[in-house]
Design an enzyme around this catalytic site. Structure first.
Site, PDB file in Angstrom:
ATOM      1  CD  GLU A   1      -2.902  -0.600   2.563  1.00  0.00           C
ATOM      2  OE1 GLU A   1      -2.490   0.172   3.445  1.00  0.00           O
ATOM      3  OE2 GLU A   1      -3.938  -1.259   2.671  1.00  0.00           O
TER       4      GLU A   1
ATOM      5  CG  HIS B   1       0.450  -1.109  15.487  1.00  0.00           C
ATOM      6  ND1 HIS B   1       0.251  -0.021  14.694  1.00  0.00           N
ATOM      7  CD2 HIS B   1       1.675  -1.582  15.167  1.00  0.00           C
ATOM      8  CE1 HIS B   1       1.306   0.155  13.921  1.00  0.00           C
ATOM      9  NE2 HIS B   1       2.183  -0.774  14.192  1.00  0.00           N
TER      10      HIS B   1
ATOM     11  NE  ARG C   1     -12.458  -6.472  17.687  1.00  0.00           N
ATOM     12  CZ  ARG C   1     -11.499  -6.152  16.826  1.00  0.00           C
ATOM     13  NH1 ARG C   1     -11.254  -6.918  15.792  1.00  0.00           N
ATOM     14  NH2 ARG C   1     -10.794  -5.048  16.976  1.00  0.00           N
TER      15      ARG C   1
HETATM   16  C1  MV4 Z   1      -0.973   2.301   7.386  1.00  0.00           C
HETATM   17  C2  MV4 Z   1      -0.371   3.519   7.761  1.00  0.00           C
HETATM   18  C3  MV4 Z   1       0.001   4.368   6.752  1.00  0.00           C
HETATM   19  N1  MV4 Z   1      -0.188   4.036   5.463  1.00  0.00           N
HETATM   20  N2  MV4 Z   1      -1.151   2.019   6.084  1.00  0.00           N
HETATM   21  C4  MV4 Z   1      -1.162   0.305  11.697  1.00  0.00           C
HETATM   22  C5  MV4 Z   1      -2.009  -0.819  12.192  1.00  0.00           C
HETATM   23  C6  MV4 Z   1      -2.717  -1.346  11.021  1.00  0.00           C
HETATM   24  N3  MV4 Z   1      -4.105  -1.612  11.336  1.00  0.00           N
HETATM   25  C7  MV4 Z   1      -2.579  -0.307   9.950  1.00  0.00           C
HETATM   26  N4  MV4 Z   1      -1.612   0.647  10.409  1.00  0.00           N
HETATM   27  C8  MV4 Z   1      -1.185   1.632   9.583  1.00  0.00           C
HETATM   28  N5  MV4 Z   1      -1.368   1.403   8.281  1.00  0.00           N
HETATM   29  C9  MV4 Z   1      -0.761   2.867   5.159  1.00  0.00           C
HETATM   30  N6  MV4 Z   1      -0.925   2.541   3.873  1.00  0.00           N
HETATM   31  C10 MV4 Z   1      -0.205   3.775   9.107  1.00  0.00           C
HETATM   32  C11 MV4 Z   1      -0.588   2.825  10.035  1.00  0.00           C
HETATM   33  C12 MV4 Z   1      -0.350   3.173  11.398  1.00  0.00           C
HETATM   34  C13 MV4 Z   1      -1.383   3.403  12.276  1.00  0.00           C
HETATM   35  C14 MV4 Z   1      -2.709   3.281  11.890  1.00  0.00           C
HETATM   36  C15 MV4 Z   1      -3.721   3.490  12.769  1.00  0.00           C
HETATM   37  C16 MV4 Z   1      -3.436   3.860  14.068  1.00  0.00           C
HETATM   38  C17 MV4 Z   1      -2.138   3.986  14.492  1.00  0.00           C
HETATM   39  C18 MV4 Z   1      -1.104   3.757  13.611  1.00  0.00           C
HETATM   40  C19 MV4 Z   1       0.207   3.891  14.050  1.00  0.00           C
HETATM   41  C20 MV4 Z   1       1.224   3.656  13.173  1.00  0.00           C
HETATM   42  C21 MV4 Z   1       0.954   3.285  11.846  1.00  0.00           C
END
Ligand code: MV4
Length: 504
Positions: free
Chosen positions: A202, A237, A294
């Protein structure tokens, strides 16, 4: 339409009790299951019946599908509520329930599977017209494949496990020379964590907001959303604070995202309560991230601003009732915030700190809800999640909700184990949280003010001893009448007044 007389709750801790509370209000009897470590747990005491299902390790108890279904059959439970975690997003378990004539309170095994695979989820959302993060829609074949794909998308990118979610098997790639090694390490972590080495790519969204929409769908093709939750305050996370409404949200954006969330639910003919997660960038572009099939930890803030009991809705939907709530009738009233209380040393790498609760005083009063399960003398087991309670406050507006949360955290006293309470109080005091101007980098950006200076002066050490002494006298029931208590308390007060004075 079926009327449930008895529900088995395949979970523990605060969520098991949360679910049983609604069952009791609905006149439904409850069956608890428990492991060795949970013999004296609150969910066992609260339930109408409780059955031992195995050793403390989750894989031998709360993840033992056959054992749990055995108990459900023996007790003639009509349905199983899985809570969150454990078997809640396990399609095989949902299928086994169906095979045994027990209603699984949640969506179909097919939908759980479809959303559990993040590549399939992306494909489904693209077909439904929901915006997804730009990237690939099939499993990466070779590392050479990754290099070619990244040339098209452009750096930085994220490699993610198809079977993942919540940060496992995920790598950020910012440099061309790291592509091969980072794809390999994401793949091997995916393999060891999920038994599936499928990964995809992504485009990286920097400093995004994590905003999710609560949805409900019934068995008759009705779908609604219950607005958003802002979940950007996370560390590793794991969420620490959630609030609704999101400070970032505008009425137009809410309408648009809400419609997409409903469309996402409709596309998979979703049954029950679910969550559509989005990443929102600083220009308010939003992208579907994943769908959780959920009830979520943070559901109470949605309950508070909508006035709807989400567990009750789950049960009514599972019984076959059509939704009686319509989108037009739903309103967001006031502002709700949840703080997660973990038994951990937040100042020492958020290290879990299980152990015996010596003393606990929970906050009460106007606009406060405390969903927990620990009690004085309870020993928090080492085997499970370190979250021991959730503190939810409501007020008419965001500023008052923050003031109320600070007051509630001030009232919250736990001794025996270290908790995240102090850390949460410091978050409430930051300019970034108060202004609402924060994203997923919040904790990292503010860590200098959030992490305590743990230096203890000789005077401070003296005061720790006095505090323990006060606690001790209190335990002996000498309380307010004791001259020693009075003296110790006065020394303590003088010390804390002095500290407040220094701060001013
Ligand atoms: C991402 C992102 C930036 N760009 N995807 C972290 C957990 C997982 N559920 C998805 N996550 C992320 N995906 C893209 N393409 C940044 C994160 C992310 C994040 C997302 C939600 C809440 C906190 C976070 C902390 C670091 C990175």
């Amino acid at each position: 339409m079926q009327k449930f007389n008895k529900i088995l709750i395949a979970n523990r801790g605060e969520i098991a009790i949360r679910i049983m509370r609604t069952c009791r209000e609905m006149g439904i009897s409850t069956v608890a299951v428990f492991s060795d470590a949970d013999r004296t747990s609150m969910h066992v005491r609260y339930a109408d019946e409780a059955y031992h299902i195995g050793p403390s390790t989750s894989s031998e108890s709360y993840l033992n599908a056959d054992k749990i279904i055995d108990v459900a059959k023996k007790t003639k439970a009509d349905a199983i509520h899985p809570g969150y975690g454990f078997l809640s997003e396990n399609a095989g378990f949902a299928q086994k329930c169906a095979d045994n004539g027990i209603k699984f309170i949640g969506p179909s095994p097919e939908v759980i599977n479809q959303m559990g695979n993040k590549i399939q989820a992306r494909l489904t959302m693209i077909a439904a017209g929901v915006p997804v993060v730009p990237g690939t829609t099939e499993s990466l074949k070779t590392e050479k494949d990754a290099v070619d794909t990244i040339k098209k998308i452009g750096l930085p990118v994220m490699v993610k496990a198809a079977a993942g979610g919540g940060g496992k098997g995920m790598r950020l790639i910012t440099n061309e020379k790291d592509i091969v090694s980072l794809v390999r390490s994401a793949r091997s972590e995916a393999k060891s964590s999920f038994g599936n080495d499928s990964v995809y790519i992504e485009k990286y969204i920097s400093s995004p907001h994590h905003i999710e929409f609560q949805i409900l769908g019934d068995q008759h093709g009705n779908f609604i959303h219950l607005f958003e939750r802002e979940c950007s305050v996370q560390r590793r996370h794991q969420k620490m604070i959630e609030e609704t409404p999101s400070p970032l949200m505008t009425p137009e954006l809410r309408k648009k995202m809400g419609e997409y969330a409903v469309e996402a639910a409709r596309t998979v003919n979703y049954e029950g309560a679910g969550t559509i997660e989005f990443l929102v960038d600083n220009d308010l572009n939003f992208y579907f991230l994943e769908m959780n099939t959920r009830l979520q930890v943070e559901h109470p803030i949605t309950e508070r601003i909508t006035g709807i009991d989400l567990v009750k809705q789950q049960i009514l939907i599972a019984e076959g009732h059509p939704l009686t709530i319509t989108q037009e009738k739903l309103r967001q009233t006031g502002h709700a915030i949840e703080c997660r209380i973990y038994a951990e040393d937040s100042d020492n790498n958020f290290m879990p700190n299980p152990g015996k609760i010596y003393n606990i005083t929970q906050p009460l009063g106007l606009g406060v809800r405390s969903d927990g399960y620990v009690y004085e003398g309870y020993e928090i087991p080492i085997y499970y999640d370190s979250m021991i309670s959730k503190l939810i406050v409501w007020a008419e507006n965001r500023n008052e909700a923050i003031d109320r949360m600070k007051r509630a955290l001030y009232e919250y006293k736990i001794t025996g184990v270290k908790t995240s309470i102090k850390f949460l109080e410091r978050i409430m005091d930051t300019d970034d949280f108060r202004s609402g101007n924060y994203d997923t980098n919040f904790i990292e950006k503010n860590k200098a003010i959030l992490l305590a200076d743990t230096k203890c002066t000789p005077e401070c050490e003296d005061m720790v001893i006095i505090a323990a002494y006060i606690e001790y006298l209190d335990r002996l029931n000498i309380a307010q009448t004791s001259k020693e208590m009075y003296t110790a308390q006065n020394r303590w007060k003088k010390y804390t007044y002095q500290k407040n004075f220094e701060r001013l």
